[in-house]
Design a protein around this motif. Structure first.
Motif, PDB file in Angstrom:
ATOM      1  N   VAL A 132       0.825  -0.969   0.018  1.00 41.69           N
ATOM      2  CA  VAL A 132      -0.052  -0.171   0.172  1.00 41.69           C
ATOM      3  C   VAL A 132       0.866   1.311  -0.161  1.00 41.69           C
ATOM      4  CG1 VAL A 132      -1.844   1.245   1.398  1.00 41.69           C
ATOM      5  CG2 VAL A 132      -1.889  -1.033   0.952  1.00 41.69           C
ATOM      6  N   PRO A 133       1.796   1.368   0.708  1.00 34.37           N
ATOM      7  CA  PRO A 133       2.510   2.410   0.767  1.00 34.37           C
ATOM      8  C   PRO A 133       3.398   2.615  -0.789  1.00 34.37           C
ATOM      9  CG  PRO A 133       3.152   1.482   2.821  1.00 34.37           C
ATOM     10  CD  PRO A 133       2.311   0.509   1.893  1.00 34.37           C
ATOM     11  N   LEU A 134       3.790   1.716  -1.259  1.00 32.00           N
ATOM     12  CA  LEU A 134       4.424   1.713  -2.384  1.00 32.00           C
ATOM     13  C   LEU A 134       3.353   2.188  -3.628  1.00 32.00           C
ATOM     14  CD1 LEU A 134       6.794  -1.464  -3.187  1.00 32.00           C
ATOM     15  CD2 LEU A 134       7.430   1.165  -3.064  1.00 32.00           C
ATOM     16  N   ALA A 135       2.061   1.800  -3.456  1.00 32.49           N
ATOM     17  CA  ALA A 135       1.124   2.305  -4.301  1.00 32.49           C
ATOM     18  C   ALA A 135       0.777   3.637  -3.977  1.00 32.49           C
ATOM     19  CB  ALA A 135      -0.330   1.288  -4.174  1.00 32.49           C
ATOM     20  N   MET A 136       0.823   4.031  -2.977  1.00 33.58           N
ATOM     21  CA  MET A 136       0.666   5.323  -2.466  1.00 33.58           C
ATOM     22  C   MET A 136       1.601   6.261  -3.241  1.00 33.58           C
ATOM     23  SD  MET A 136      -0.667   4.965   1.330  1.00 33.58           S
ATOM     24  CE  MET A 136      -0.773   7.025   1.731  1.00 33.58           C
ATOM     25  N   ALA A 137       2.825   5.775  -3.268  1.00 33.25           N
ATOM     26  CA  ALA A 137       4.118   6.436  -3.813  1.00 33.25           C
ATOM     27  C   ALA A 137       4.136   6.496  -5.222  1.00 33.25           C
ATOM     28  CB  ALA A 137       5.593   5.801  -3.351  1.00 33.25           C
ATOM     29  N   GLU A 138       3.344   5.447  -5.880  1.00 31.33           N
ATOM     30  CA  GLU A 138       3.555   5.345  -7.394  1.00 31.33           C
ATOM     31  C   GLU A 138       2.141   6.453  -7.681  1.00 31.33           C
ATOM     32  OE1 GLU A 138       3.435   1.306  -7.993  1.00 31.33           O
ATOM     33  OE2 GLU A 138       5.488   1.121  -7.589  1.00 31.33           O
ATOM     34  N   ALA A 139       1.244   6.485  -7.065  1.00 32.64           N
ATOM     35  CA  ALA A 139       0.322   7.484  -7.350  1.00 32.64           C
ATOM     36  C   ALA A 139       0.618   8.916  -7.343  1.00 32.64           C
ATOM     37  CB  ALA A 139      -1.105   7.357  -6.497  1.00 32.64           C
ATOM     38  N   ASP A 140       1.660   9.217  -6.768  1.00 26.95           N
ATOM     39  CA  ASP A 140       2.522  10.515  -6.828  1.00 26.95           C
ATOM     40  C   ASP A 140       1.369  11.572  -6.890  1.00 26.95           C
ATOM     41  OD1 ASP A 140       4.551  12.268  -7.016  1.00 26.95           O
ATOM     42  OD2 ASP A 140       4.675  12.091  -8.940  1.00 26.95           O
ATOM     43  N   ARG A 141       0.481  11.660  -5.609  1.00 26.42           N
ATOM     44  CA  ARG A 141      -0.412  12.630  -5.340  1.00 26.42           C
ATOM     45  C   ARG A 141       0.209  13.771  -4.364  1.00 26.42           C
ATOM     46  NH1 ARG A 141      -5.822  11.533  -5.837  1.00 26.42           N
ATOM     47  NH2 ARG A 141      -6.274  12.864  -4.260  1.00 26.42           N
ATOM     48  N   ASP A 142      -0.357  14.862  -4.465  1.00 29.59           N
ATOM     49  CA  ASP A 142       0.110  15.815  -3.498  1.00 29.59           C
ATOM     50  C   ASP A 142      -0.428  15.700  -2.018  1.00 29.59           C
ATOM     51  OD1 ASP A 142       1.069  18.271  -2.577  1.00 29.59           O
ATOM     52  OD2 ASP A 142      -0.453  19.370  -3.300  1.00 29.59           O
ATOM     53  N   ARG A 143       0.215  14.935  -1.250  1.00 30.96           N
ATOM     54  CA  ARG A 143      -0.105  14.307  -0.158  1.00 30.96           C
ATOM     55  C   ARG A 143       0.599  15.350   1.148  1.00 30.96           C
ATOM     56  NH1 ARG A 143      -2.474   9.195  -0.463  1.00 30.96           N
ATOM     57  NH2 ARG A 143      -2.129   8.211  -2.416  1.00 30.96           N
ATOM     58  N   SER A 144       0.068  15.303   2.141  1.00 29.83           N
ATOM     59  CA  SER A 144       0.638  15.901   3.530  1.00 29.83           C
ATOM     60  C   SER A 144       0.213  14.886   4.485  1.00 29.83           C
ATOM     61  CB  SER A 144       0.135  16.940   3.673  1.00 29.83           C
ATOM     62  OG  SER A 144      -1.401  17.218   3.689  1.00 29.83           O
ATOM     63  N   LEU A 145       0.686  13.893   4.811  1.00 26.03           N
ATOM     64  CA  LEU A 145       0.386  12.620   5.638  1.00 26.03           C
ATOM     65  C   LEU A 145       1.100  12.850   6.977  1.00 26.03           C
ATOM     66  CD1 LEU A 145       0.801   9.631   3.377  1.00 26.03           C
ATOM     67  CD2 LEU A 145      -1.253  10.699   3.808  1.00 26.03           C
ATOM     68  N   THR A 146       0.592  12.411   7.914  1.00 24.90           N
ATOM     69  CA  THR A 146       1.264  12.083   9.082  1.00 24.90           C
ATOM     70  C   THR A 146       1.223  10.576   9.294  1.00 24.90           C
ATOM     71  OG1 THR A 146       0.337  14.110  10.389  1.00 24.90           O
ATOM     72  CG2 THR A 146       1.274  12.265  11.711  1.00 24.90           C
ATOM     73  N   VAL A 147       2.535  10.183   9.370  1.00 24.44           N
ATOM     74  CA  VAL A 147       3.083   8.450   9.408  1.00 24.44           C
ATOM     75  C   VAL A 147       3.226   8.355  11.055  1.00 24.44           C
ATOM     76  CG1 VAL A 147       3.952   6.703   8.606  1.00 24.44           C
ATOM     77  CG2 VAL A 147       3.344   8.357   6.953  1.00 24.44           C
ATOM     78  N   VAL A 148       2.564   7.300  11.617  1.00 31.49           N
ATOM     79  CA  VAL A 148       3.044   6.861  12.980  1.00 31.49           C
ATOM     80  C   VAL A 148       3.139   5.429  12.787  1.00 31.49           C
ATOM     81  CG1 VAL A 148       2.380   6.923  15.383  1.00 31.49           C
ATOM     82  CG2 VAL A 148       1.361   8.772  14.013  1.00 31.49           C
ATOM     83  N   SER A 149       4.759   5.176  12.879  1.00 30.82           N
ATOM     84  CA  SER A 149       4.680   3.720  12.782  1.00 30.82           C
ATOM     85  C   SER A 149       5.069   3.035  14.110  1.00 30.82           C
ATOM     86  CB  SER A 149       6.109   3.488  12.116  1.00 30.82           C
ATOM     87  OG  SER A 149       7.306   3.996  12.739  1.00 30.82           O
ATOM     88  N   GLY A 150       4.969   1.742  14.254  1.00 29.09           N
ATOM     89  CA  GLY A 150       5.428   1.128  15.520  1.00 29.09           C
ATOM     90  C   GLY A 150       6.928   1.292  15.906  1.00 29.09           C
ATOM     91  N   GLY A 151       7.766   1.349  14.917  1.00 24.70           N
ATOM     92  CA  GLY A 151       9.253   1.475  15.321  1.00 24.70           C
ATOM     93  C   GLY A 151       9.863   1.660  13.786  1.00 24.70           C
ATOM     94  N   THR A 152      11.242   1.327  13.604  1.00 25.72           N
ATOM     95  CA  THR A 152      11.548   1.448  12.212  1.00 25.72           C
ATOM     96  C   THR A 152      10.993   0.666  11.398  1.00 25.72           C
ATOM     97  OG1 THR A 152      13.860   1.137  13.357  1.00 25.72           O
ATOM     98  CG2 THR A 152      13.769   1.093  11.038  1.00 25.72           C
ATOM     99  N   VAL A 153      10.457   1.406  10.223  1.00 22.41           N
ATOM    100  CA  VAL A 153       9.801   0.467   9.184  1.00 22.41           C
ATOM    101  C   VAL A 153      10.980   0.623   7.597  1.00 22.41           C
ATOM    102  CG1 VAL A 153       7.468   1.041   9.857  1.00 22.41           C
ATOM    103  CG2 VAL A 153       8.852   2.622   8.285  1.00 22.41           C
ATOM    104  N   GLY A 154      10.497   0.040   6.732  1.00 15.30           N
ATOM    105  CA  GLY A 154      11.563  -0.189   5.596  1.00 15.30           C
ATOM    106  C   GLY A 154      11.475   1.037   4.535  1.00 15.30           C
ATOM    107  N   ASP A 155      12.263   0.954   3.558  1.00 14.92           N
ATOM    108  CA  ASP A 155      12.174   1.635   2.510  1.00 14.92           C
ATOM    109  C   ASP A 155      10.819   2.145   1.699  1.00 14.92           C
ATOM    110  OD1 ASP A 155      14.836   2.163   2.682  1.00 14.92           O
ATOM    111  OD2 ASP A 155      15.619   0.776   1.530  1.00 14.92           O
ATOM    112  N   GLU A 156       9.973   1.147   1.572  1.00 12.96           N
ATOM    113  CA  GLU A 156       8.857   1.395   0.898  1.00 12.96           C
ATOM    114  C   GLU A 156       8.207   2.750   1.499  1.00 12.96           C
ATOM    115  OE1 GLU A 156      10.121  -1.430   2.215  1.00 12.96           O
ATOM    116  OE2 GLU A 156       9.622  -3.214   0.640  1.00 12.96           O
ATOM    117  N   ILE A 157       8.283   2.589   2.968  1.00 13.88           N
ATOM    118  CA  ILE A 157       7.584   4.025   3.505  1.00 13.88           C
ATOM    119  C   ILE A 157       8.491   5.067   3.881  1.00 13.88           C
ATOM    120  CG2 ILE A 157       6.597   4.910   5.815  1.00 13.88           C
ATOM    121  CD1 ILE A 157       5.460   1.797   6.349  1.00 13.88           C
ATOM    122  N   ASP A 158       9.639   4.944   4.453  1.00 11.11           N
ATOM    123  CA  ASP A 158      10.705   5.780   4.734  1.00 11.11           C
ATOM    124  C   ASP A 158      11.537   6.234   3.544  1.00 11.11           C
ATOM    125  OD1 ASP A 158       9.666   6.835   7.026  1.00 11.11           O
ATOM    126  OD2 ASP A 158      10.830   5.858   8.241  1.00 11.11           O
TER     127      ASP A 158
END
Lengths: 485, 485
Positions: free
Chosen positions: A46-72
């Motif tokens: 889902v994060p990769l699909a969001m990245a590919e959609a390339d929309r003008d976003r202003s998200l707040t992302v709260v992760s559990g701890g470290t996440v991988g490259d798809e998000i960060d």
């Protein structure tokens, strides 16, 4: 419907869709809560699909701890993330945070579930979590449990990624218990570090489940460097200290519950402690991550059990675990982060905590996060949860950085994550300074003599002499505190 | 023999002696554990007799918390005390510590019972404690419980001072529970802040009781200054913040458990919160000290209950309490410090903690103890026990010191007792900065705009501009961090 022994990845009537469809359900300015801890078990498709959609976003992302490259990295580099909690671990995220283009707050990860549950950090819109299996009102987490139970409860909408690259048998590690809320919060009813008090699944309100996505993309886990000579020397000094401590600390008379911090040094220390002599005591682990080094300890029969919130293994470590999952599932347990890192449990189990730091000062304050006080590396993570509440808090670090050009033992750290009140013992490749029962002046003498690199000891001693002219309980010379060499 | 309702001060066959006789039982180099917390309930006659004997001593003195002049002035000024834990509150002790003639370690007072019990701070030789009554294997503490239950258990020898100046009815406040030891430590079974789980007395091994001394010397308690205009403005801002917070924080939907730090500002805030609007919520107190201001709140019917470890009242406050002891004993409870300040209980009861500090920095770090980073005032005390574990951590302080000449809001504090991770809200006479959910840059803007004195805002903003040139997540300019005006 509840999962007894889970044999199917999709159970019941589920809103299955593709990643693009799920991504379209996330508002452009949403607060997104994600699974993931220790760079594993986070959502990927889902994060990769969001990245590919390339929309003008202003998200707040709260992760559990470290996440991988798809998000960060991938999603972040589209400029989609405005705000980020509670920990980050990629170069892209670090750069964005230090430039100020992402507003970041690093938090004690043990407290994040509460902060999100009570709306004290951000108001959640949607949780996006990875699972190995999902039903209409339950999901089984994958390689980390992290903050998922709290996040799924806090978010009004839920998107689940079912990852076929993660073995279904990971369910056997999970012990999901949700602490109740203050002011009538019950004590967590875990009476032993290896006990089980919950379920292998995370329950959720079925009306909140808006999308289920299938993926087979593996974690992009940590890569640990090989132990250096300094790591090995630190491990030897630590083993010597622990062998002595267990004989004189009455809490350690029968068992020793260790914790090690996240990262290559922590991993090396876990792995190199096979020579540790704790007599006939039971050796266990109550921490936040299980890293490769802990597999080594377990494989050699030195470790009775390990409790954590993440299987933060390298790719090779994952392979070892997945290949012998039956055995490891009897020794390891994964808990929500507000249980694995619970201050109350760290206290009750008398944990001996071993964490690293960027630098320490002669009085025992530690900087775990900010180079020159300004540029953040990752975040405080769980180091405070353990350092503040442990029976014995050890900081282990090399005495220098940059091939010896920079001392990690300094007069005053320019950023404090852990105070002198919470640091008991400092270990470098040169030796061990046990600070307990000492005054600041005595601590400074011990740290300089036993932990600092010999090449900087004269400069540190000169600083202390200069500071002493002004007097005081913890003498400093503010004119040269950061300019002492 | 156990005390049901205690009616006699001396019960059974006791080794009664005079203060000189008891003092002679203390070795010249002993580690002495004393009762006392909040400047009340400490032993008086034996320390005075030790001071008068004027021997060449090298004592280690571990008190519960603050003790009075008999120990930290009269005895200390004879040069008898070499080492001191975990808190001091007299000019003589402060001077000696800052000169380096007394080696001092200030500790989180909530952790001291464990540190002493497990021998991590010092090896105990003798406990000297004040009581209102004593039997052959029990004693009833006086105006504070403090660390007495742990100290009496840890020390091989026990000297009890029975103080006739303290009412026997103080027994009605006490709820003495001893936490068990890790790694099988049970959760403290207290399910509500005003609950009772223990006894009114402290048990001890009768073979350890070596002397009982009678005295009628009163406490030398705190003197609180009258509230200043700044105190009143801080109280108003705090009341406004709390009135808003209770309506949006789900943990505070039905009850609010406050804690206030020790001292004149905390006392003033307690007293001036009578205008606090918490709707129909129950207002309670779960802290370490009951000060005069809390009597005011209770007298006005605003306070349902108060839990603490010390009746840290002024002389006038003691008189009010002693005169109406029946009523107060139903509303107040005194616990051992490792219960009153328990991190687990502070968390479970969702405490809203209000503590002061010497200074705060723009990013939210706080210095509670060391002027210019070097000269200690008192010690960290219990401020960390509450600040680190509270639901909401407030730091309340005037924006300036020295008649406005010194800003208490600075770019970087030269000593950190509480980190940015643990400070949620800062209140000064100018306003409230709610730091939750903000990045460091955002926190700095809020603190400067809402909390700093207007006269220093330009200098703080110039610092932040300068720091920002170097970039970073939490920008600092180390060259001018302590030299910014």
């Amino acid at each position: 419907m509840t999962p007894g022994s889970v044999t199917d990845r999709f159970v019941g009537d589920l809103p299955v869709t593709d990643a693009e469809g799920a991504a379209a359900l996330v508002a452009d300015d949403a607060t997104v809560l994600t699974s993931g801890f220790g760079s594993v078990g986070y959502p990927k498709a889902v994060p990769l699909a969001m990245a590919e959609a390339d929309r003008d976003r202003s998200l707040t992302v709260v992760s559990g701890g470290t996440v991988g490259d798809e998000i960060d990295t991938d999603l972040l580099e589209t400029g989609a993330i405005d705000r980020r909690f509670p920990y980050q671990g990629t170069r892209a995220a670090r750069d964005a945070v230090n430039e100020g283009s992402v507003a970041y707050g690093d938090r004690h990860v043990g407290g994040v579930a509460d902060e999100v549950s009570f709306g004290l950090l951000a108001d959640a819109d949607v949780a996006v979590v990875e699972a190995v299996a999902v039903g209409e009102d339950w999901l089984v987490p994958s390689t980390s449990v992290g903050q998922t139970p709290a996040f799924v409860e806090a978010a009004p909408r839920l998107i689940v990624e079912v990852n076929r690259a993660q073995p279904l048998e990971l369910a056997r590690f999970h012990d999901v218990y949700r602490p109740s809320a203050p002011p009538d919060r019950d004590p967590i009813p875990l009476s032993a570090p290896d006990g089980r008090i919950g379920d292998p699944f995370v329950p959720f309100d079925p009306e909140r489940l808006v999308a289920v996505v299938e993926t087979d993309r593996p974690d992009s886990p940590y890569e640990f460097r090989d132990p250096t000579d300094d790591d090995l020397a630190i491990a030897r000094h630590l083993a010597d200290f622990l062998a002595d401590e267990v004989t004189r600390n009455p809490v350690l008379a029968e068992s020793v519950n260790l914790q090690f911090g996240v990262g290559s040094l922590g991993n090396a220390l876990m792995g190199e402690l096979s020579g540790l002599d704790v007599g006939d005591r039971t050796l266990g682990y109550f921490g936040e991550v299980i890293q490769d080094g802990l597999l080594d300890l377990a494989d050699r029969g030195h470790l009775a059990y390990a409790s954590a919130t993440s299987l933060a293994l390298s790719r090779d470590g994952q392979r070892r675990l997945f290949d012998d999952l039956d055995r490891y599932a009897t020794e390891f347990v994964l808990r929500p982060t507000d249980v694995s890192n619970s201050p109350a449990l760290v206290d009750r189990f008398g944990v001996v905590a071993v964490n690293s730091a960027l630098e320490v000062d002669v009085y025992g304050h530690a900087n775990s996060t900010h180079v020159d006080g300004s540029r953040v590396i990752n975040g405080v993570g769980g180091s405070g949860d353990f350092t503040r509440n442990a029976l014995v808090s050890v900081l282990a670090l090399p005495s220098t950085a940059s091939d010896g050009a920079v001392s990690r033992v300094v007069p005053m750290v320019p950023h404090v994550d852990h105070t002198e009140h919470d640091v008991d013992v400092i270990v470098t490749e040169h030796g061990v300074a046990d600070l307990r029962g000492l005054s600041p002046r005595e601590r400074a003498a011990a740290v300089v003599e036993r932990c600092a690199d010999p090449s900087v000891r004269p400069a540190l001693e000169a600083y202390l002499d200069r500071a002493d002219e002004g007097g005081g309980h913890e003498p400093h010379d503010l004119d040269t505190a950061f300019d002492w060499r």
